[in-house]
Design a protein around this motif. Structure first.
Motif, short mmCIF file in Angstrom:
data_model
loop_
_atom_site.label_atom_id
_atom_site.label_comp_id
_atom_site.label_asym_id
_atom_site.label_seq_id
_atom_site.Cartn_x
_atom_site.Cartn_y
_atom_site.Cartn_z
N THR A 76 -13.38 -6.78 -15.54
CA THR A 76 -12.86 -6.01 -16.69
C THR A 76 -11.41 -5.64 -16.42
O THR A 76 -11.12 -4.72 -15.66
CB THR A 76 -13.70 -4.75 -16.93
OG1 THR A 76 -15.06 -5.12 -17.10
CG2 THR A 76 -13.20 -4.04 -18.18
N PHE A 77 -10.53 -6.37 -17.06
CA PHE A 77 -9.09 -6.26 -16.81
C PHE A 77 -8.58 -4.85 -17.03
O PHE A 77 -7.77 -4.33 -16.26
CB PHE A 77 -8.37 -7.25 -17.73
CG PHE A 77 -6.88 -7.26 -17.62
CD1 PHE A 77 -6.09 -6.71 -18.62
CD2 PHE A 77 -6.26 -7.82 -16.52
CE1 PHE A 77 -4.72 -6.73 -18.53
CE2 PHE A 77 -4.88 -7.85 -16.42
CZ PHE A 77 -4.11 -7.31 -17.43
N SER A 78 -9.07 -4.20 -18.06
CA SER A 78 -8.53 -2.90 -18.45
C SER A 78 -8.98 -1.76 -17.54
O SER A 78 -8.56 -0.62 -17.73
CB SER A 78 -8.93 -2.58 -19.89
OG SER A 78 -10.34 -2.58 -20.02
N ASN A 79 -9.80 -2.03 -16.53
CA ASN A 79 -10.27 -0.98 -15.62
C ASN A 79 -9.35 -0.76 -14.43
O ASN A 79 -9.57 0.18 -13.65
CB ASN A 79 -11.65 -1.33 -15.09
CG ASN A 79 -12.74 -1.08 -16.12
OD1 ASN A 79 -12.48 -0.57 -17.20
ND2 ASN A 79 -13.95 -1.47 -15.79
N TYR A 80 -8.32 -1.58 -14.29
CA TYR A 80 -7.53 -1.54 -13.06
C TYR A 80 -6.03 -1.59 -13.34
O TYR A 80 -5.58 -2.22 -14.27
CB TYR A 80 -7.92 -2.72 -12.15
CG TYR A 80 -9.38 -2.69 -11.80
CD1 TYR A 80 -10.31 -3.38 -12.56
CD2 TYR A 80 -9.83 -1.94 -10.72
CE1 TYR A 80 -11.66 -3.32 -12.25
CE2 TYR A 80 -11.18 -1.88 -10.42
CZ TYR A 80 -12.09 -2.58 -11.19
OH TYR A 80 -13.42 -2.51 -10.87
N TYR B 195 1.08 -2.06 -1.15
CA TYR B 195 0.48 -3.37 -0.98
C TYR B 195 -1.01 -3.26 -0.65
O TYR B 195 -1.82 -4.05 -1.15
CB TYR B 195 1.22 -4.11 0.14
CG TYR B 195 0.77 -5.51 0.40
CD1 TYR B 195 -0.25 -5.78 1.32
CD2 TYR B 195 1.35 -6.58 -0.26
CE1 TYR B 195 -0.65 -7.06 1.57
CE2 TYR B 195 0.96 -7.88 -0.01
CZ TYR B 195 -0.05 -8.11 0.90
OH TYR B 195 -0.46 -9.40 1.15
N SER B 196 -1.38 -2.28 0.15
CA SER B 196 -2.77 -2.13 0.61
C SER B 196 -3.73 -1.76 -0.51
O SER B 196 -4.95 -1.87 -0.34
CB SER B 196 -2.85 -1.08 1.72
OG SER B 196 -2.44 0.18 1.22
N GLN B 197 -3.19 -1.32 -1.64
CA GLN B 197 -4.04 -0.91 -2.77
C GLN B 197 -4.41 -2.08 -3.68
O GLN B 197 -5.11 -1.88 -4.67
CB GLN B 197 -3.34 0.17 -3.57
CG GLN B 197 -3.25 1.51 -2.85
CD GLN B 197 -4.61 2.07 -2.51
OE1 GLN B 197 -5.47 2.24 -3.36
NE2 GLN B 197 -4.83 2.34 -1.23
N TYR B 198 -3.94 -3.26 -3.35
CA TYR B 198 -4.23 -4.44 -4.17
C TYR B 198 -5.21 -5.35 -3.42
O TYR B 198 -5.01 -5.65 -2.24
CB TYR B 198 -2.95 -5.20 -4.50
CG TYR B 198 -2.07 -4.43 -5.45
CD1 TYR B 198 -1.17 -3.48 -4.97
CD2 TYR B 198 -2.15 -4.63 -6.82
CE1 TYR B 198 -0.38 -2.76 -5.84
CE2 TYR B 198 -1.35 -3.92 -7.69
CZ TYR B 198 -0.47 -2.98 -7.20
OH TYR B 198 0.32 -2.27 -8.07
N ASP B 199 -6.26 -5.78 -4.13
CA ASP B 199 -7.27 -6.58 -3.45
C ASP B 199 -7.45 -7.97 -4.04
O ASP B 199 -8.26 -8.76 -3.53
CB ASP B 199 -8.62 -5.85 -3.44
CG ASP B 199 -9.14 -5.56 -4.85
OD1 ASP B 199 -10.26 -5.01 -4.96
OD2 ASP B 199 -8.44 -5.87 -5.83
N ALA C 129 -4.16 -7.42 -8.77
CA ALA C 129 -5.00 -6.39 -9.36
C ALA C 129 -5.30 -5.33 -8.32
O ALA C 129 -5.65 -5.65 -7.18
CB ALA C 129 -6.31 -7.00 -9.86
N ALA C 130 -5.13 -4.07 -8.73
CA ALA C 130 -5.32 -2.96 -7.79
C ALA C 130 -6.79 -2.55 -7.70
O ALA C 130 -7.60 -2.92 -8.54
CB ALA C 130 -4.47 -1.77 -8.22
N LYS C 131 -7.08 -1.74 -6.69
CA LYS C 131 -8.42 -1.20 -6.50
C LYS C 131 -8.65 0.03 -7.36
O LYS C 131 -9.77 0.48 -7.53
CB LYS C 131 -8.62 -0.81 -5.03
CG LYS C 131 -8.37 -1.93 -4.04
CD LYS C 131 -8.44 -1.39 -2.62
CE LYS C 131 -8.05 -2.43 -1.59
NZ LYS C 131 -8.06 -1.90 -0.21
#
Length: 124
Positions: free
Chosen positions: A28-32, A108-112, A98-100
């Motif tokens: 779900t794209f809009s969740n992140y 950078y660490s917040q993107y998975d 896409a971020a967490k």
């Protein structure tokens, strides 16, 4: 598992413009929150811009502020990066991510999840 596909890169003269797109599927794209990063030859990947899940909040690296605009269309599961007044130092492979979390972030660490990248080359 989400998949991200960038497009819109290419060769442009200094002072020109390009618009990058990042199409998302599988989550779900809009969740992140989402972001753009770039990596030039011999350099580390660096933050460019980020946008919150709703699109109401954005944040830019100082090097691109005032020249680049990040946006997203949640109905189309797509994020964009409008790049104006391009400079040779903008030459790099550009990655969408896409971020967490839902909040915009430059960390950078917040993107998975990452796309495969698209090459942008600015000639002088």
């Amino acid at each position: 598992q989400v998949q991200l596909v960038e497009s819109g890169g290419g060769l442009v003269q200094a002072g020109g413009s390009l618009r990058l797109s990042c199409a998302a599927s599988g989550r779900t794209f809009s969740n992140y929150a989402m972001g753009w990063f770039r990596q030039a030859p011999g350099k580390e990947r660096e933050f460019v811009a980020t946008i919150s899940l709703s699109g109401s909040s954005t944040y830019y690296a100082d090097s691109v502020k005032g020249r680049f605009t990040i946006s997203r269309d949640n109905a189309k599961n797509t994020m964009y990066l409008q790049m104006n007044s391009l400079k040779p130092e903008d030459t790099a492979v550009y990655y969408c991510a896409a971020a967490k979390t839902s909040a915009r972030t430059a960390r950078y660490s917040q993107y998975d999840t990452w796309g495969q990248g698209t090459q942008v080359t600015v000639s002088s």
